[in-house]
Every structure is written in structure tokens, then in C-alpha cells.
Design an enzyme around this catalytic site. Structure first.
Site, PDB file in Angstrom:
ATOM      1  N   GLU A 165      44.974  47.097  58.914  1.00  0.00           N
ATOM      2  CA  GLU A 165      44.865  46.737  60.334  1.00  0.00           C
ATOM      3  C   GLU A 165      46.205  46.414  60.994  1.00  0.00           C
ATOM      4  O   GLU A 165      46.403  45.324  61.553  1.00  0.00           O
ATOM      5  CB  GLU A 165      43.874  45.575  60.495  1.00  0.00           C
ATOM      6  CG  GLU A 165      42.497  45.911  59.948  1.00  0.00           C
ATOM      7  CD  GLU A 165      41.520  44.741  59.961  1.00  0.00           C
ATOM      8  OE1 GLU A 165      41.897  43.653  60.448  1.00  0.00           O
ATOM      9  OE2 GLU A 165      40.390  44.903  59.480  1.00  0.00           O
ATOM     10  N   ASN A 206      44.845  51.301  56.316  1.00  0.00           N
ATOM     11  CA  ASN A 206      43.418  51.158  56.613  1.00  0.00           C
ATOM     12  C   ASN A 206      43.262  50.416  57.936  1.00  0.00           C
ATOM     13  O   ASN A 206      43.941  49.420  58.179  1.00  0.00           O
ATOM     14  CB  ASN A 206      42.773  50.353  55.465  1.00  0.00           C
ATOM     15  CG  ASN A 206      41.259  50.312  55.538  1.00  0.00           C
ATOM     16  OD1 ASN A 206      40.599  51.345  55.595  1.00  0.00           O
ATOM     17  ND2 ASN A 206      40.703  49.105  55.505  1.00  0.00           N
ATOM     18  N   HIS A 242      33.219  50.405  61.239  1.00  0.00           N
ATOM     19  CA  HIS A 242      32.318  49.356  61.730  1.00  0.00           C
ATOM     20  C   HIS A 242      31.827  49.797  63.108  1.00  0.00           C
ATOM     21  O   HIS A 242      32.548  49.699  64.107  1.00  0.00           O
ATOM     22  CB  HIS A 242      33.042  48.023  61.798  1.00  0.00           C
ATOM     23  CG  HIS A 242      33.560  47.551  60.472  1.00  0.00           C
ATOM     24  ND1 HIS A 242      32.737  47.307  59.395  1.00  0.00           N
ATOM     25  CD2 HIS A 242      34.831  47.305  60.040  1.00  0.00           C
ATOM     26  CE1 HIS A 242      33.463  46.907  58.360  1.00  0.00           C
ATOM     27  NE2 HIS A 242      34.739  46.908  58.733  1.00  0.00           N
ATOM     28  N   GLU A 270      34.635  51.248  55.086  1.00  0.00           N
ATOM     29  CA  GLU A 270      33.880  50.002  55.291  1.00  0.00           C
ATOM     30  C   GLU A 270      32.695  50.239  56.227  1.00  0.00           C
ATOM     31  O   GLU A 270      32.460  49.469  57.160  1.00  0.00           O
ATOM     32  CB  GLU A 270      34.788  48.902  55.862  1.00  0.00           C
ATOM     33  CG  GLU A 270      36.014  48.596  55.023  1.00  0.00           C
ATOM     34  CD  GLU A 270      36.906  47.516  55.632  1.00  0.00           C
ATOM     35  OE1 GLU A 270      36.411  46.728  56.465  1.00  0.00           O
ATOM     36  OE2 GLU A 270      38.098  47.468  55.266  1.00  0.00           O
ATOM     37  N   ASP A 272      29.489  50.266  58.243  1.00  0.00           N
ATOM     38  CA  ASP A 272      28.224  49.623  58.589  1.00  0.00           C
ATOM     39  C   ASP A 272      27.930  49.962  60.043  1.00  0.00           C
ATOM     40  O   ASP A 272      28.832  50.190  60.842  1.00  0.00           O
ATOM     41  CB  ASP A 272      28.219  48.112  58.339  1.00  0.00           C
ATOM     42  CG  ASP A 272      29.440  47.379  58.882  1.00  0.00           C
ATOM     43  OD1 ASP A 272      29.911  47.726  59.979  1.00  0.00           O
ATOM     44  OD2 ASP A 272      29.934  46.465  58.211  1.00  0.00           O
TER      45      ASP A 272
END
Length: 468
Positions: A165, A206, A242, A270, A272
Site C-alpha cells: 500500500e 501489493n 476488496h 486479498e 472479498d
């Protein structure tokens, strides 16, 4: 890890065979009764790996959680156990136990491990953030941390999220202890230090909200071009994923493809897909389509090596605490039952999901309640939950309300909880399935204050049962 190109060649042959079968040119083999193929095997045949972001504590303590992780996923990522605040809470004193546990579990289950993460602005130890270090001291601290952690797991992880990030939403660099003191060079230096510590691992940057082509993903793309031109060891881009239901970017595949065209691997790291609560059938169907779209995008891009879902079950997801009023973001619900999203991905990858479990109620669940023993201020209760229906119930939660202040003190053959007068029992790993014509028995001890009437109504998974 199996070579990605070989996997994709296998997938293309499989798709060709499927088409020939559909055209009547090949005869499909007779279906055999067997356990459903694990998702990891279907994904491997499609040329990708499927992973999960897991935690050490439930892996060791919840059988249903461990069973899903071990059976269905080829790759695992420690959710928090490798973050700086977890592994080095005190300077020079390391807590490797939880991370070691996950790595050892993966090795025992023929899984690959994604190291997450070496350099991040969050979940840092207090000694680091409050240390008033000079830039020179911070550079030494960072290089030593990467050398120690990446070196410890050298040869045991397939990839590291080296820098996590680094960008703001507008494409500017995020102000962090690293950027503010070391400048943008901290990214290239971290990648070089990681390569020296673990030469065989793939090294990634990432980030989140870079699924589509936008200011943030453009900034990361430009950085990748600069790093590669300078000979910095960058191997891949991690796209976190996300996402809110109904908002999968239309440029997802094109965005991944441009990174792949640089010679980089791309991984969805990641995933979701959250929704505004409460859950509805319509939202679940939208979510299922979104999960399918994300996996399709990865399969469509030759450089996309895999998809990691960020959690096993809705009941343990980070989403509700971070986004109040939202949740239900994963492919298994809080009772570890596969959701439409799971079935959608399973079918996309060439599998046939097992028959949907029967819904309780309307004559398809029945409860017998009795008091086995009673004394002055306590009693022992016995419950039998039967499935008189024609399809299995896979995963269950039984609930009822006591009317006279009774309080359960302990129970067995399930996980028990009580809030006010409402009691809930969820299945154990070994009795989650109630076959047609089958039943499960439960027991508990409880206190009472003089009167002890039987509950009037029992519900299974939210639907009323008949009483026997």
C-alpha cells in the site's frame, strides 16, 4: 509451484474436450459417486492457484475452519502473523510462533505460502513508530528487519508482499514513516534487500483499489516501469481485491494485462466482496456473479497466477469491524456453509457443486426437548434435532428462547452461547451434516429460579421446526 503455462495448456485441452463432448464428438465418462473435487484441484487445472488469507488461532482451534483450509486451498497467506508488529513487538525480540505454525501447516498440506508483509505503514510496533529515529537509523532498521524475516523463511514462501500500500487514491505516494524519511527509494531498496535475503521468492508490490484502470493503478504501473528499467528486482503486482458487490471494474482484466505485458506476474491477493447488511438472496446472487467475474478475469490473463480470498468464513471476517453495517463478504457463511459465490466459482472452474442442502422448517426439521434431570436450582436438558426431509442439512444453528430466566451453564455436541434469554447452538465439525432421516443429539446443564417451562419454539438456521 506447477508452471503456469503448463497449467493453462492443460486448461485449454480440457475446455476443448468439454466442447467436443457438448457437440457429441466425444462421450463423457459416466459420473461416479465421489466426494466433490477440491477447489484447489479445479483451479490448478484452470492454470491458477486458489488461496486463502488465514489466521493461526482458528486454524488450531476450529475443526471446520481447518478442514476447509486444508482441503480446498492450494495457497495460504498469514493474515496478521507476519506483520511487523506481530513478529517484532519489542526491538530485537521476535515472536515467530504463529507465523511458523502457518508455514509448517502449509508444508504438511502441500500448500504454498505467500509472505505478507515486509514493509507497511500499519500494524507497526510502538518502539518503531515512537522511536524518533533518524533517517539513517530507519534505513538500517528496515534493511535489518527485511533481512531477518525474509531470511528466516528463505525457500519456504513462494512470494513476498515486500511493499504494501505505497500509494494514495490520487496516485501520490502515501506519507509514511518510510516515505517521509527515506523518500521513494525505500521501495527499490526494500525489493533489493528482500532479493538478497530470499533469492528464490517472487517479490511483489501489493495495494488496494487498483483493480481497474484509475489514478492509483496508473501510478503503480508507472512505478513498475521505472523499477524494471532500473534493474530493481520486481516480479509481480498484488491486486488486493476488496470490492463492494456490483462494483467489479469493467477494466479489471485490461488492467492486469498491462502489468503482465511488462513481464510481471499478477495475483489477486486479498479478495472479498462485501455487501450492506442484512443479507438477501438478491445480494448473494450479485455477489456470486462478482466472484465469478473476478476469477474469470484472472483466467483470461496469462500472467495472472492466482486468486487468494481474504478469509474462510463470514463469521471471522475483518469487514464488519472496519465497515460498520457491511459484511457477508466471503464464500462461506458464518456456519461454514458454501454460499452461492462458492458454487459460482466452483462451476466456473469446471466442477459440479454438491446438491444444495435442504432448508429446515416446513416439516423438514423436528425437535424433541426433554428435561433429563432437575434439582433445586438447576437441570440437565436433552434435545434431539431430526431431519425428516429428503435432502441433507449441511451446517446448522439451533436457537430458542427461555421464558423464565433459565441460563445455560455448559453444553455439549455443539458450540453454545446465550444472549439474554436466547440460546444458540452451532454444529461441531463432526455433526454439521444431518442426513435425510437422521438426527443429532444435544445436551446441556442450566440454572433456573423455581420454574422451568419448556421452550415454545425452536428454529434451525432461522426457520421454525416442528416439535415432537
Amino acid at each position: 509451484m506447477t508452471d503456469n503455462r503448463h497449467r493453462r495448456a492443460t486448461r485449454l485441452l480440457g475446455l476443448l474436450a468439454t466442447g467436443l463432448c457438448a457437440a457429441g464428438l466425444l462421450t463423457a465418462p459416466t459420473a461416479q459417486a465421489a466426494d466433490p473435487t477440491p477447489l484447489r484441484e479445479l483451479a490448478a487445472a484452470a492454470g491458477i492457484h486458489v488461496g486463502n488469507g488465514i489466521e493461526a488461532a482458528p486454524l488450531a482451534s476450529i475443526p471446520a475452519y481447518e478442514a476447509i483450509v486444508g482441503r480446498e486451498y492450494e495457497a495460504v497467506t498469514p493474515g496478521n502473523e507476519m506483520k511487523w508488529g506481530s513478529v517484532e513487538p519489542t526491538r530485537g525480540q521476535y515472536n515467530w510462533g504463529p507465523a511458523d505454525q502457518i508455514v509448517a501447516y502449509a508444508e504438511a498440506n502441500d500448500q504454498i505460502v505467500r509472505g505478507h508483509t515486509l514493509v507497511w505503514h500499519s500494524q507497526q510496533p510502538n518502539w518503531l513508530t515512537s522511536g524518533n529515529f533518524t533517517p539513517a537509523q530507519l534505513r538500517t532498521i528496515l534493511s535489518e528487519h527485511i533481512a531477518v524475516q525474509a531470511g528466516r523463511y528463505e525457500g519456504r514462501v513462494y512470494a513476498w508482499d515486500v511493499v504494501n500500500e505505497p500509494f494514495n487514491e490520487n496516485g501520490s505516494y502515501r506519507g509514511t514513516i518510510w516515505y517521509d524519511n527515506l523518500g521513494v527509494d525505500y521501495i527499490a531498496d526494500s525489493l533489493r534487500w528482500a532479493r538478497a535475503a530470499d533469492p528464490g521468492a517472487k517479490l511483489y508490490i501489493n495495494d488496494y483499489n487498483i483493480e481497474g484502470i484509475n489514478a492509483k493503478s496508473n501510478a503503480l504501473y508507472n512505478l513498475a516501469v521505472e523499477l524494471l528499467a532500473a534493474g530493481v528486482p520486481l516480479d509481480g503486482i498484488g491486486i488486493q481485491g476488496h470490492i463492494i458487490i456490483g462494483q467489479v471494474p469493467s477494466t479489471f482484466a485490461a488492467n492486469m494485462q498491462r502489468f503482465a505485458d511488462l513481464g510481471l506476474d499478477v495475483a489477486i491477493t486479498e479478495l472479498d466482496i462485501r455487501m450492506q447488511l442484512p443479507v438477501t438472496d438478491a445480494k448473494l446472487q450479485t455477489q456470486a456473479a462478482d466472484y465469478r467475474s473476478v476469477f474469470q478475469s484472472c483466467i483470461a490473463v496469462d500472467g495472472c497466477i492466482g486468486v487468494t480470498v481474504w478469509g474462510v468464513t463470514d463469521g471471522l471476517s475483518w469487514i464488519p469491524d472496519t465497515f460498520p453495517g457491511e459484511g457477508a463478504a466471503l464464500m462461506h457463511d458464518a456456519q461454514y456453509r458454501p454460499k452461492p459465490a462458492w458454487n459460482s466459482v466452483y462451476q466456473l472452474l469446471g466442477g459440479t457443486p454438491p446438491e444444495e442442502p435442504g432448508e429446515p422448517g416446513n416439516g423438514t426439521c423436528a425437535v424433541r426437548y426433554s428435561v433429563a434431570d432437575q434439582w433445586n436450582n438447576g437441570f440437565t436438558g436433552a434435545i434431539t434435532v431430526a431431519n425428516p426431509g429428503t435432502t441433507a442439512i449441511d451446517g446448522w444453528e439451533l436457537s430458542w428462547t427461555f421464558s423464565s430466566g433459565q441460563s445455560v451453564t455448559n453444553g455439549w455436541n455443539g458450540t453454545w452461547s446465550q444472549s439474554g434469554s436466547t440460546v444458540r447452538v452451532t454444529n461441531a465439525a463432526w455433526n454439521r451434516a444431518i442426513a435425510p432421516g437422521g438426527n443429532v443429539t444435544l445436551g446441556f446443564n442450566a440454572s433456573h429460579s423455581g420454574t422451568n417451562p419448556a421452550p415454545g419454539t425452536f428454529t434451525l438456521n432461522g426457520t421454525a421446526c416442528t416439535s415432537q
